[in-house]
Design a protein around this motif. Structure first.
Motif, PDB file in Angstrom:
ATOM      1  N   SER A  24       0.843  -1.184   0.000  1.00 11.97           N
ATOM      2  CA  SER A  24       0.000   0.000   0.000  1.00 11.97           C
ATOM      3  C   SER A  24       0.884   1.242   0.000  1.00 11.97           C
ATOM      4  O   SER A  24       1.854   1.329   0.741  1.00 11.97           O
ATOM      5  CB  SER A  24      -0.905  -0.005   1.230  1.00 11.97           C
ATOM      6  OG  SER A  24      -1.683   1.167   1.260  1.00 11.97           O
ATOM      7  N   THR A  25       0.542   2.228  -0.857  1.00  7.71           N
ATOM      8  CA  THR A  25       1.320   3.461  -0.937  1.00  7.71           C
ATOM      9  C   THR A  25       0.520   4.667  -0.449  1.00  7.71           C
ATOM     10  O   THR A  25       0.983   5.798  -0.559  1.00  7.71           O
ATOM     11  CB  THR A  25       1.791   3.711  -2.385  1.00  7.71           C
ATOM     12  OG1 THR A  25       0.646   3.764  -3.238  1.00  7.71           O
ATOM     13  CG2 THR A  25       2.738   2.626  -2.851  1.00  7.71           C
ATOM     14  N   GLY A  26      -0.680   4.425   0.084  1.00  2.86           N
ATOM     15  CA  GLY A  26      -1.517   5.514   0.588  1.00  2.86           C
ATOM     16  C   GLY A  26      -2.482   6.022  -0.460  1.00  2.86           C
ATOM     17  O   GLY A  26      -2.383   5.681  -1.643  1.00  2.86           O
ATOM     18  N   GLU A  27      -3.420   6.837  -0.008  1.00  5.28           N
ATOM     19  CA  GLU A  27      -4.407   7.438  -0.918  1.00  5.28           C
ATOM     20  C   GLU A  27      -5.197   6.387  -1.702  1.00  5.28           C
ATOM     21  O   GLU A  27      -5.628   6.650  -2.833  1.00  5.28           O
ATOM     22  CB  GLU A  27      -3.741   8.408  -1.898  1.00  5.28           C
ATOM     23  CG  GLU A  27      -2.931   9.495  -1.250  1.00  5.28           C
ATOM     24  CD  GLU A  27      -3.784  10.571  -0.608  1.00  5.28           C
ATOM     25  OE1 GLU A  27      -4.864  10.879  -1.144  1.00  5.28           O
ATOM     26  OE2 GLU A  27      -3.375  11.091   0.445  1.00  5.28           O
ATOM     27  N   GLY A  28      -5.360   5.171  -1.138  1.00  4.44           N
ATOM     28  CA  GLY A  28      -6.119   4.126  -1.812  1.00  4.44           C
ATOM     29  C   GLY A  28      -5.419   3.526  -3.015  1.00  4.44           C
ATOM     30  O   GLY A  28      -6.065   3.001  -3.923  1.00  4.44           O
ATOM     31  N   VAL A  39       3.253  -2.634 -11.184  1.00  6.51           N
ATOM     32  CA  VAL A  39       2.102  -1.823 -11.564  1.00  6.51           C
ATOM     33  C   VAL A  39       1.677  -1.034 -10.336  1.00  6.51           C
ATOM     34  O   VAL A  39       1.713  -1.559  -9.216  1.00  6.51           O
ATOM     35  CB  VAL A  39       0.915  -2.717 -12.036  1.00  6.51           C
ATOM     36  CG1 VAL A  39      -0.259  -1.871 -12.465  1.00  6.51           C
ATOM     37  CG2 VAL A  39       1.340  -3.654 -13.143  1.00  6.51           C
ATOM     38  N   HIS A  40       1.259   0.197 -10.522  1.00  7.70           N
ATOM     39  CA  HIS A  40       0.800   1.028  -9.414  1.00  7.70           C
ATOM     40  C   HIS A  40      -0.583   1.572  -9.751  1.00  7.70           C
ATOM     41  O   HIS A  40      -0.823   2.001 -10.871  1.00  7.70           O
ATOM     42  CB  HIS A  40       1.768   2.193  -9.183  1.00  7.70           C
ATOM     43  CG  HIS A  40       1.395   3.047  -8.031  1.00  7.70           C
ATOM     44  ND1 HIS A  40       0.749   4.246  -8.175  1.00  7.70           N
ATOM     45  CD2 HIS A  40       1.556   2.859  -6.709  1.00  7.70           C
ATOM     46  CE1 HIS A  40       0.550   4.773  -6.991  1.00  7.70           C
ATOM     47  NE2 HIS A  40       1.028   3.951  -6.075  1.00  7.70           N
ATOM     48  N   ARG A  46      -7.258  -2.341  -4.321  1.00  3.55           N
ATOM     49  CA  ARG A  46      -8.497  -3.117  -4.141  1.00  3.55           C
ATOM     50  C   ARG A  46      -8.187  -4.616  -4.102  1.00  3.55           C
ATOM     51  O   ARG A  46      -8.760  -5.356  -3.302  1.00  3.55           O
ATOM     52  CB  ARG A  46      -9.498  -2.785  -5.237  1.00  3.55           C
ATOM     53  CG  ARG A  46     -10.101  -1.400  -5.071  1.00  3.55           C
ATOM     54  CD  ARG A  46     -11.288  -1.156  -5.982  1.00  3.55           C
ATOM     55  NE  ARG A  46     -10.921  -1.115  -7.390  1.00  3.55           N
ATOM     56  CZ  ARG A  46     -10.564  -0.024  -8.053  1.00  3.55           C
ATOM     57  NH1 ARG A  46     -10.522   1.134  -7.442  1.00  3.55           N
ATOM     58  NH2 ARG A  46     -10.264  -0.091  -9.327  1.00  3.55           N
ATOM     59  N   LEU A  47      -7.277  -5.065  -4.946  1.00  2.00           N
ATOM     60  CA  LEU A  47      -6.880  -6.474  -4.934  1.00  2.00           C
ATOM     61  C   LEU A  47      -6.252  -6.832  -3.590  1.00  2.00           C
ATOM     62  O   LEU A  47      -6.545  -7.877  -3.010  1.00  2.00           O
ATOM     63  CB  LEU A  47      -5.908  -6.771  -6.071  1.00  2.00           C
ATOM     64  CG  LEU A  47      -5.349  -8.191  -6.132  1.00  2.00           C
ATOM     65  CD1 LEU A  47      -6.476  -9.211  -6.296  1.00  2.00           C
ATOM     66  CD2 LEU A  47      -4.336  -8.317  -7.260  1.00  2.00           C
ATOM     67  N   LYS A  48      -5.406  -5.960  -3.059  1.00  2.00           N
ATOM     68  CA  LYS A  48      -4.784  -6.184  -1.751  1.00  2.00           C
ATOM     69  C   LYS A  48      -5.846  -6.311  -0.667  1.00  2.00           C
ATOM     70  O   LYS A  48      -5.761  -7.175   0.200  1.00  2.00           O
ATOM     71  CB  LYS A  48      -3.812  -5.050  -1.421  1.00  2.00           C
ATOM     72  CG  LYS A  48      -3.179  -5.173  -0.045  1.00  2.00           C
ATOM     73  CD  LYS A  48      -2.141  -4.096   0.154  1.00  2.00           C
ATOM     74  CE  LYS A  48      -1.549  -4.067   1.548  1.00  2.00           C
ATOM     75  NZ  LYS A  48      -1.352  -5.333   2.208  1.00  2.00           N
TER      76      LYS A  48
END
Length: 60
Positions: A24-28, A39-40, A46-48
């Protein structure tokens, strides 16, 4: 551990050679890494969430 304590031969450990990482990198959003592909985006996050929720449900 049971095998070790009982003096039986240990099974050889073979780690996975292909695995999925999602950070997770934040901001959804999240960074997905799989077999040299990165891929980012929001769909990665959502998959996570789906994978993490499924894992937690198994141990409730």
């Amino acid at each position: 551990m049971e095998r070790y304590l009982s003096g039986r031969r240990l099974k050889k450990y073979s780690p996975q050679s292909k695995y999925l990482s999602i950070l997770s990198t934040g901001e959804g959003e999240a960074l997905l890494l799989y077999r040299g592909i990165s891929v980012h985006g929001k769909w990665c996050w959502r998959l996570k969430q789906v994978i993490d929720s499924s894992f937690v449900r198994k141990y409730k």
